[in-house]
Write an enzyme that holds these catalytic residues in place. Structure first.
Site, short mmCIF file in Angstrom:
data_model
loop_
_atom_site.label_atom_id
_atom_site.label_comp_id
_atom_site.label_asym_id
_atom_site.label_seq_id
_atom_site.Cartn_x
_atom_site.Cartn_y
_atom_site.Cartn_z
N ASN A 7 0.88 -1.17 0.00
CA ASN A 7 0.00 0.00 0.00
C ASN A 7 0.92 1.23 0.00
OD1 ASN A 7 -1.84 2.02 0.41
ND2 ASN A 7 -2.72 1.17 2.28
N ARG A 91 -2.43 -2.09 -3.56
CA ARG A 91 -3.69 -1.38 -3.35
C ARG A 91 -3.68 -0.13 -4.22
NH1 ARG A 91 -5.15 3.01 1.06
NH2 ARG A 91 -7.34 3.23 0.57
N HIS A 181 -13.04 2.13 -0.11
CA HIS A 181 -13.04 1.03 0.87
C HIS A 181 -13.68 -0.24 0.30
CE1 HIS A 181 -13.26 4.17 4.36
NE2 HIS A 181 -11.99 3.81 4.17
N HIS A 209 -17.95 0.47 7.55
CA HIS A 209 -16.50 0.55 7.77
C HIS A 209 -16.27 1.90 8.46
CE1 HIS A 209 -12.18 0.02 6.33
NE2 HIS A 209 -12.20 1.27 6.75
N GLY A 211 -13.68 3.96 10.48
CA GLY A 211 -12.30 4.10 10.93
C GLY A 211 -11.94 5.57 10.95
N ASN A 212 -10.72 5.87 10.59
CA ASN A 212 -10.35 7.28 10.45
C ASN A 212 -11.09 7.83 9.23
OD1 ASN A 212 -9.02 9.57 11.12
ND2 ASN A 212 -7.29 9.09 9.78
N ARG A 242 -12.66 14.47 8.07
CA ARG A 242 -13.45 14.86 6.89
C ARG A 242 -14.89 15.18 7.29
NH1 ARG A 242 -11.57 9.62 4.06
NH2 ARG A 242 -9.44 10.12 3.46
N ASP A 284 -8.63 11.44 16.45
CA ASP A 284 -8.57 10.06 16.92
C ASP A 284 -9.69 9.83 17.92
OD1 ASP A 284 -7.86 7.68 18.49
OD2 ASP A 284 -6.02 7.73 17.31
N ASP A 285 -10.52 8.83 17.63
CA ASP A 285 -11.71 8.64 18.45
C ASP A 285 -11.39 8.30 19.90
OD1 ASP A 285 -14.55 8.66 18.56
OD2 ASP A 285 -14.46 6.51 18.85
N GLY A 334 -15.30 0.86 14.32
CA GLY A 334 -16.34 -0.17 14.28
C GLY A 334 -15.97 -1.41 15.07
N GLU A 387 -8.12 -6.13 4.45
CA GLU A 387 -7.97 -5.77 3.04
C GLU A 387 -6.75 -6.44 2.42
OE1 GLU A 387 -8.60 -2.04 4.93
OE2 GLU A 387 -9.42 -1.21 3.08
#
Ligand code: ADP
Length: 402
Positions: A7, A91, A181, A209, A211-212, A242, A284-285, A334, A387
């Site tokens: 990636n 990827r 994704h 999905h 995530g960030n 975002r 960051d959550d 998630g 992935e």
């Protein structure tokens, strides 16, 4: 068969070496700060030790050299000779309308990935650098395969992928929803069908999905009928930094008031919005959760907005699918944030969703399983996405058919 999964980003390069015979991850690491001072490669040794090695990486070719050296390192290496790597899977973020499945990389594929760069200016050029550097370091005989984030979404009907702006922009520039994704949504939707013991052709699934970067996809009979991300990964609901989709006037209004260029506005929407923009704490959550627990009201608001937006998309996809057999949660948030899943499922009680709240609380940090109760109208599942495994499997299938 050993497959190297790559990636490549503009300044980073993540890799995994996967033995597809038993789906074991033999080596895993990442190169950071490529082209900058302080470049290093980080990887785990077979006994789990973390190694960070400073290495000069002025470009992707030098990064690939560093990966090669780590793979065949006499002390920590997973293989003794590079010839053990049968193929490389890359990827690629944007495959446009050209690619609805993974393909063997050749000149025409390279040209198409290049042609699509305006739609993914941060990603596609970096992937090409990765592919070219790989050819230099591994030699042209090692087959390379491109696996696109957009491919799984190519089954969307026109009514789902078109935007109601003048049609000429679709014709001139390919302005439409592509979705991202896709590799993750494909993996978890197929795994969900397996877990349910049903054929994917007979299932209506909603895969989340979170995530960030985050997206939700509606999958009917194994095919995507709609997804939240759009022309770019900015669309859909709020993410780490975002904004997700907005009233388009919000953008022109702020840009006019603040005298912003399109680039400046794009930076605000991509890098300064979402959880970070609302909470003012972090993208960051984990940090947002800590702030909320400390009584930070904006962190609380950011979460309330996120849960509400996710629930609304699930509701709309329930209608788009004409019902729903299963909902999947996956990716960083998630898989690890029980509170998000509980709050979202609270909204879904009207659809007959019943959450096993005790198990949901325990399902974090690698614990996966069925989150709903046996009498829930819709099965809710936590599946860890993978992935890299999809990329390795696709690469193997293409190489074996050569
Ligand atoms: P990316 O989109 O970059 O692949 P990830 O899927 O890794 O992102 O998700 C990153 C998000 O997941 C972050 O907001 C992070 O806080 C959250 N996350 C990751 N691990 C945990 C955890 N153990 N507990 C809570 N949140 C987590």
């Amino acid at each position: 068969m050993k497959i190297l999964v790559i990636n490549a980003g503009s300044s980073s390069l993540k890799y995994q070496l996967i033995d597809t015979d038993n789906e074991a991850v033999l080596a895993k690491g990442n190169c950071e700060r490529i082209g900058q001072n302080g470049a290093f490669i980080g990887f785990k040794t077979p006994d789990g030790k973390k190694i960070n090695r400073k290495t000069q990486m002025l470009n992707h070719t030098q990064a690939f050299e560093a990966v090669k050296n780590a793979l065949i390192d006499p002390e920590y290496g997973a293989i003794s000779d590079l010839s053990e790597v049968s193929a490389v899977g890359h990827r690629v973020v944007q495959g446009g309308a050209y690619f609805d499945k993974s393909v063997l990389v050749d000149n025409s594929v390279i040209n198409k990935i290049r042609e699509l760069a305006p739609l993914a200016p941060l990603h596609n050029p970096a992937h090409l650098q990765g592919i070219e550097a790989c050819t230099r370091v591994f030699g042209p005989k090692v087959p390379q395969v491109a696996v696109f984030d957009t491919a799984f979404h190519q089954t969307m009907p026109e009514k789902a992928f078109m935007y109601a702006v003048p049609y000429k922009y679709y014709e001139k520039f390919g302005v439409r929803k592509y979705g991202f994704h896709g590799t993750s949504h494909r993996y978890v939707s197929e795994k969900m069908a397996d877990l349910m013991g049903r054929k994917k052709e007979e299932l209506k699934l909603i895969t989340c999905h979170i995530g960030n970067g985050s997206s939700i996809t509606a999958v009917k009979g194994g095919k995507v009928i709609d997804t939240t991300m759009g022309l770019t990964p900015l669309g859909g609901f709020m993410m780490g930094t975002r904004s997700g989709s907005l009233d388009p006037s919000v953008i022109t209004f702020i840009a006019e008031k603040e005298h912003l260029t399109p680039e400046e506005m794009s930076k605000i929407l991509n890098k300064e919005s979402g959880l970070l923009g609302i909470s003012g704490v972090s993208s960051d959550d984990r940090d947002v959760c800590a702030a909320e627990a400390d009584g930070n009201m904006r962190a609380h608001l950011a979460h309330e907005m996120l849960y509400y937006q996710i629930a609304k998309y699930i509701g709309s996809y329930y209608v788009a699918l004409g019902g729903c057999d299963g909902i999947v949660f996956t990716a960083g948030i998630g898989e690890n944030q029980p509170m998000l899943r509980e709050k979202v499922c609270d909204y879904l009680e009207c659809l007959g969703v019943k959450l096993d709240k005790e198990f949901n609380k325990q399902a974090t940090c690698g614990v996966t399983g069925t989150l709903s109760t046996p009498d829930s109208a819709i099965r809710v599942e936590l599946i860890a996405t993978d992935e890299e495994m999809v990329i390795a499997r696709d690469t193997r299938a293409i190489v074996e058919a050569l």
